[in-house]
Design a protein around this motif. Structure first.
Motif, PDB file in Angstrom:
ATOM      1  N   TYR A  52       0.822  -1.200   0.000  1.00 45.30           N
ATOM      2  CA  TYR A  52       0.000   0.000   0.000  1.00 45.30           C
ATOM      3  C   TYR A  52       0.865   1.263   0.000  1.00 45.30           C
ATOM      4  CZ  TYR A  52      -4.580  -2.133   0.540  1.00 45.30           C
ATOM      5  OH  TYR A  52      -5.744  -2.821   0.313  1.00 45.30           O
ATOM      6  N   GLY A  53       2.152   1.104   0.138  1.00 44.77           N
ATOM      7  CA  GLY A  53       3.043   2.257   0.148  1.00 44.77           C
ATOM      8  C   GLY A  53       2.639   3.219   1.251  1.00 44.77           C
ATOM      9  N   SER A  54       2.485   4.481   0.910  1.00 43.02           N
ATOM     10  CA  SER A  54       2.113   5.485   1.906  1.00 43.02           C
ATOM     11  C   SER A  54       0.598   5.586   2.084  1.00 43.02           C
ATOM     12  CB  SER A  54       2.667   6.848   1.497  1.00 43.02           C
ATOM     13  OG  SER A  54       2.102   7.249   0.258  1.00 43.02           O
ATOM     14  N   HIS A  55      -0.158   4.756   1.370  1.00 41.10           N
ATOM     15  CA  HIS A  55      -1.613   4.788   1.451  1.00 41.10           C
ATOM     16  C   HIS A  55      -2.107   3.881   2.569  1.00 41.10           C
ATOM     17  CE1 HIS A  55      -1.724   6.917  -2.341  1.00 41.10           C
ATOM     18  NE2 HIS A  55      -0.879   6.016  -2.816  1.00 41.10           N
ATOM     19  N   SER A  56      -3.231   4.261   3.161  1.00 42.72           N
ATOM     20  CA  SER A  56      -3.823   3.452   4.225  1.00 42.72           C
ATOM     21  C   SER A  56      -4.848   2.489   3.628  1.00 42.72           C
ATOM     22  CB  SER A  56      -4.489   4.364   5.249  1.00 42.72           C
ATOM     23  OG  SER A  56      -5.457   5.183   4.621  1.00 42.72           O
ATOM     24  N   THR A  57      -5.239   1.521   4.411  1.00 43.96           N
ATOM     25  CA  THR A  57      -6.286   0.606   3.975  1.00 43.96           C
ATOM     26  C   THR A  57      -7.600   1.383   3.871  1.00 43.96           C
ATOM     27  OG1 THR A  57      -6.941   0.004   6.207  1.00 43.96           O
ATOM     28  CG2 THR A  57      -5.192  -1.329   5.172  1.00 43.96           C
ATOM     29  N   THR A  62     -11.388   5.566   5.500  1.00 41.66           N
ATOM     30  CA  THR A  62     -12.761   5.986   5.747  1.00 41.66           C
ATOM     31  C   THR A  62     -12.914   6.549   7.159  1.00 41.66           C
ATOM     32  OG1 THR A  62     -13.547   4.322   4.189  1.00 41.66           O
ATOM     33  CG2 THR A  62     -15.175   5.254   5.671  1.00 41.66           C
ATOM     34  N   ALA A  63     -12.276   5.923   8.132  1.00 38.19           N
ATOM     35  CA  ALA A  63     -12.328   6.416   9.514  1.00 38.19           C
ATOM     36  C   ALA A  63     -11.687   7.802   9.622  1.00 38.19           C
ATOM     37  CB  ALA A  63     -11.643   5.430  10.452  1.00 38.19           C
TER      38      ALA A  63
END
Length: 80
Positions: A52-57, A62-63
């Protein structure tokens, strides 16, 4: 597979963030659809995305979005 290779999740997230941050109420419907698309793509992509690199799940994203924009009721009403 990295997140940006086959899934446009990062692009959708950028458009969602732009609509909410700039308070573009006319874009909230599009942003809600993009968030739904992220959820659907993420559900199918989780098994395929190994980095995901610097991206979150999606759940974390969404949270964080809900925490940053809790009063945008017209947006949240359009997100299932």
């Amino acid at each position: 597979m990295a997140i940006g290779t086959s899934y446009p999740i990062a692009l959708w997230r950028a458009m969602i963030g732009s609509a909410l941050t700039r308070q573009r109420k006319g874009r909230y419907g599009h942003a809600a659809r993009d968030l739904t698309a992220c959820a659907n793509a993420n559900a199918n992509a989780d098994a395929a995305i190994t980095d995901y690199g610097s991206h979150s799940t999606h759940a974390t994203y969404t949270a964080a979005l809900a925490e940053a924009h809790p009063r945008k009721a017209s947006f949240w009403a359009q997100f299932p």
